[in-house]
Design a protein around this motif. Structure first.
Motif, PDB file in Angstrom:
ATOM      1  N   ILE A 123       0.462  13.209   1.469  1.00 32.12           N
ATOM      2  CA  ILE A 123       0.452  12.647   0.123  1.00 32.12           C
ATOM      3  C   ILE A 123      -0.598  11.548  -0.027  1.00 32.12           C
ATOM      4  CG2 ILE A 123       1.967  11.740  -1.721  1.00 32.12           C
ATOM      5  CD1 ILE A 123       2.858  14.392  -0.674  1.00 32.12           C
ATOM      6  N   ASN A 124      -1.283  11.213   1.065  1.00 32.33           N
ATOM      7  CA  ASN A 124      -2.331  10.177   1.038  1.00 32.33           C
ATOM      8  C   ASN A 124      -1.788   8.822   0.581  1.00 32.33           C
ATOM      9  OD1 ASN A 124      -4.463  11.844   1.944  1.00 32.33           O
ATOM     10  ND2 ASN A 124      -4.712  12.687  -0.104  1.00 32.33           N
ATOM     11  N   LEU A 125      -0.816   8.326   1.346  1.00 37.29           N
ATOM     12  CA  LEU A 125      -0.187   7.044   1.028  1.00 37.29           C
ATOM     13  C   LEU A 125      -0.588   5.925   1.990  1.00 37.29           C
ATOM     14  CD1 LEU A 125       3.432   8.270   0.212  1.00 37.29           C
ATOM     15  CD2 LEU A 125       1.777   7.346  -1.415  1.00 37.29           C
ATOM     16  N   GLN A 126      -1.545   6.185   2.863  1.00 40.55           N
ATOM     17  CA  GLN A 126      -1.884   5.215   3.899  1.00 40.55           C
ATOM     18  C   GLN A 126      -2.277   3.855   3.318  1.00 40.55           C
ATOM     19  OE1 GLN A 126      -3.169   8.255   3.502  1.00 40.55           O
ATOM     20  NE2 GLN A 126      -3.456   9.328   5.451  1.00 40.55           N
ATOM     21  N   SER A 127      -2.982   3.853   2.202  1.00 41.09           N
ATOM     22  CA  SER A 127      -3.529   2.601   1.668  1.00 41.09           C
ATOM     23  C   SER A 127      -2.483   1.710   1.001  1.00 41.09           C
ATOM     24  CB  SER A 127      -4.641   2.904   0.656  1.00 41.09           C
ATOM     25  OG  SER A 127      -4.125   3.606  -0.462  1.00 41.09           O
ATOM     26  N   VAL A 128      -1.273   2.239   0.759  1.00 38.99           N
ATOM     27  CA  VAL A 128      -0.264   1.450   0.029  1.00 38.99           C
ATOM     28  C   VAL A 128       1.031   1.299   0.818  1.00 38.99           C
ATOM     29  CG1 VAL A 128      -1.211   2.074  -2.232  1.00 38.99           C
ATOM     30  CG2 VAL A 128       0.598   3.490  -1.224  1.00 38.99           C
ATOM     31  N   LEU A 129       1.029   1.621   2.099  1.00 32.61           N
ATOM     32  CA  LEU A 129       2.269   1.614   2.885  1.00 32.61           C
ATOM     33  C   LEU A 129       2.981   0.272   2.854  1.00 32.61           C
ATOM     34  CD1 LEU A 129       1.563   3.678   6.130  1.00 32.61           C
ATOM     35  CD2 LEU A 129       3.125   4.222   4.254  1.00 32.61           C
ATOM     36  N   TYR A 130       2.238  -0.821   2.800  1.00 29.68           N
ATOM     37  CA  TYR A 130       2.850  -2.150   2.897  1.00 29.68           C
ATOM     38  C   TYR A 130       2.905  -2.871   1.554  1.00 29.68           C
ATOM     39  CZ  TYR A 130       2.303  -1.066   7.787  1.00 29.68           C
ATOM     40  OH  TYR A 130       2.380  -0.439   9.005  1.00 29.68           O
ATOM     41  N   GLN A 131       2.670  -2.128   0.483  1.00 31.34           N
ATOM     42  CA  GLN A 131       2.823  -2.698  -0.863  1.00 31.34           C
ATOM     43  C   GLN A 131       4.233  -2.445  -1.375  1.00 31.34           C
ATOM     44  OE1 GLN A 131      -1.556  -1.477  -2.510  1.00 31.34           O
ATOM     45  NE2 GLN A 131      -0.060  -2.131  -4.038  1.00 31.34           N
ATOM     46  N   ARG A 132       4.757  -3.401  -2.136  1.00 31.47           N
ATOM     47  CA  ARG A 132       6.035  -3.170  -2.811  1.00 31.47           C
ATOM     48  C   ARG A 132       5.831  -2.114  -3.889  1.00 31.47           C
ATOM     49  NH1 ARG A 132       6.110  -8.622  -3.155  1.00 31.47           N
ATOM     50  NH2 ARG A 132       6.138  -8.537  -5.432  1.00 31.47           N
ATOM     51  N   ILE A 133       6.821  -1.274  -4.063  1.00 33.81           N
ATOM     52  CA  ILE A 133       6.704  -0.156  -5.001  1.00 33.81           C
ATOM     53  C   ILE A 133       6.481  -0.656  -6.427  1.00 33.81           C
ATOM     54  CG2 ILE A 133       7.990   1.773  -6.015  1.00 33.81           C
ATOM     55  CD1 ILE A 133       9.194   2.234  -3.219  1.00 33.81           C
ATOM     56  N   GLU A 134       7.055  -1.789  -6.779  1.00 36.91           N
ATOM     57  CA  GLU A 134       6.896  -2.315  -8.137  1.00 36.91           C
ATOM     58  C   GLU A 134       5.445  -2.668  -8.458  1.00 36.91           C
ATOM     59  OE1 GLU A 134       9.331  -5.762  -8.436  1.00 36.91           O
ATOM     60  OE2 GLU A 134       8.256  -6.872  -6.879  1.00 36.91           O
ATOM     61  N   THR A 135       4.596  -2.842  -7.444  1.00 38.68           N
ATOM     62  CA  THR A 135       3.194  -3.207  -7.671  1.00 38.68           C
ATOM     63  C   THR A 135       2.289  -1.986  -7.783  1.00 38.68           C
ATOM     64  OG1 THR A 135       2.547  -3.313  -5.323  1.00 38.68           O
ATOM     65  CG2 THR A 135       3.579  -5.284  -6.288  1.00 38.68           C
ATOM     66  N   LEU A 136       2.823  -0.786  -7.563  1.00 41.90           N
ATOM     67  CA  LEU A 136       1.998   0.416  -7.538  1.00 41.90           C
ATOM     68  C   LEU A 136       1.702   0.927  -8.943  1.00 41.90           C
ATOM     69  CD1 LEU A 136       3.745   2.437  -4.675  1.00 41.90           C
ATOM     70  CD2 LEU A 136       1.777   0.898  -4.491  1.00 41.90           C
TER      71      LEU A 136
END
Length: 244
Positions: A123-136
Motif C-alpha cells: 500500500i506504500n505506507l512507509q513514509s507515514v508509519l509514525y504519523q498520527r492518523i488524524e494528520t494524514l
C-alpha cells in the motif's frame, strides 16, 4: 481456505422502509465483482450485513463457507472489510493502528511481522508509519483503511469505494493491487467510476431500490451506456432497467 461468498435472500428493513430486498448472488475465488447502483440503492447496507456490522431482517450470507448469522466470528475471520469513510483511531500512528488490528485478528508474532511488512509495502505506507492518523490526508487515510482490511490476508474482501480520495496515480496503484490479489480471493467492491469497473471487475451486479436488476459483465454495462463516465450518470439507465 474456502474462498467463496454466497449471499442468500438478504433483506434489511428499517421500520416500514426496506433498504435491501431479497438480494442473492455468489462469487468464487478469482472473481472481482463490481457492486453498483445510485445513491440509496442499498449497496452499503448489503456490504455491512455481509461484514457483520448490521443484522439482516431475513436471509443470510456465507463467507468462506461460514454462515454470518450462525457462525459470525468464523465468518469475520475470513473477511476483510473497508467501509465507506475508512474509520480509524485518529490518535494512533499508522504503525500502532496496524499492529493493533493484527493483534485483534489473532496473528502470531511471526505472522504479524510478515504481514505488516507485506501490507505496508503493498500500500506504500512507509513514509507515514509514525504519523498520527488524524494528520494524514484523505488519500493516506483511505490507504490505511485498505491496509487494515488486508492485514490478516482474508479470502473475501469487501471494499466500499476503495479509491475514494486517492489521486490518479494512487488509484492506478490500488487497481493494480486489486487485480494482483484477485487470483486467490473473492473481491466485492462498490464504485461510482466506470473506468474502475472496466479496469478491475469481472462481473457487475447492479442494485436499484434495494434489489438486483442486473448481473452481467462490465462490457455489457458499458455497451448500455457508451457515453457515460460515472455511476451517477447511469442512474436513468438503472431506473429504466428496474422498470423493465
Amino acid at each position: 481456505m474456502d474462498a467463496t461468498l454466497r449471499v442468500m435472500n438478504l433483506t434489511k428493513s428499517f421500520g416500514n422502509f426496506t433498504a435491501v430486498n431479497n438480494i442473492s448472488f455468489s462469487a468464487a475465488q478469482g472473481e472481482v465483482v463490481g457492486f453498483l447502483g445510485p445513491n440509496g440503492a442499498g449497496k452499503s447496507t448489503t456490504m455491512k450485513m455481509i461484514a457483520g456490522f448490521l443484522t439482516p431482517t431475513s436471509g443470510t450470507a456465507y463467507v468462506g463457507g461460514y454462515d454470518i448469522s450462525e457462525q459470525p466470528l468464523d465468518a469475520k475471520r475470513m473477511l476483510g472489510y473497508l467501509p465507506e469513510g475508512a474509520p480509524c483511531y485518529p490518535d494512533m500512528t499508522v504503525k500502532q493502528f496496524l499492529s493493533f488490528i493484527a493483534d485483534i485478528r489473532g496473528l502470531s508474532k511471526a505472522q504479524k511481522e510478515q504481514r505488516f511488512n507485506e501490507v505496508v509495502n503493498q500500500i506504500n505506507l512507509q513514509s507515514v508509519l509514525y504519523q498520527r492518523i488524524e494528520t494524514l490526508s484523505k488519500g493516506f487515510k483511505r490507504r490505511v483503511g485498505l491496509a487494515q482490511a488486508l492485514i490478516h490476508d482474508p479470502c473475501v474482501l469487501i471494499l466500499d469505494e476503495p479509491t475514494d480520495g486517492l489521486d490518479p496515480n494512487q488509484k492506478r496503484e490500488v487497481r493494480k493491487l486489486i487485480a494482483n490479489m484477485a487470483k486467490d480471493k473473492v473481491i466485492i467492491l462498490s464504485t461510482h467510476i466506470l473506468e474502475e469497473v472496466e479496469a478491475v471487475c469481472d462481473r457487475v451486479v447492479v442494485v436499484a431500490a434495494g434489489s438486483i436488476i442486473l448481473d452481467s459483465t462490465p462490457e455489457d454495462l458499458v455497451r448500455a451506456a457508451p457515453q457515460k463516465t460515472t455511476i451517477a450518470a447511469l442512474e436513468e439507465i438503472f431506473i429504466s432497467m428496474e422498470v423493465a
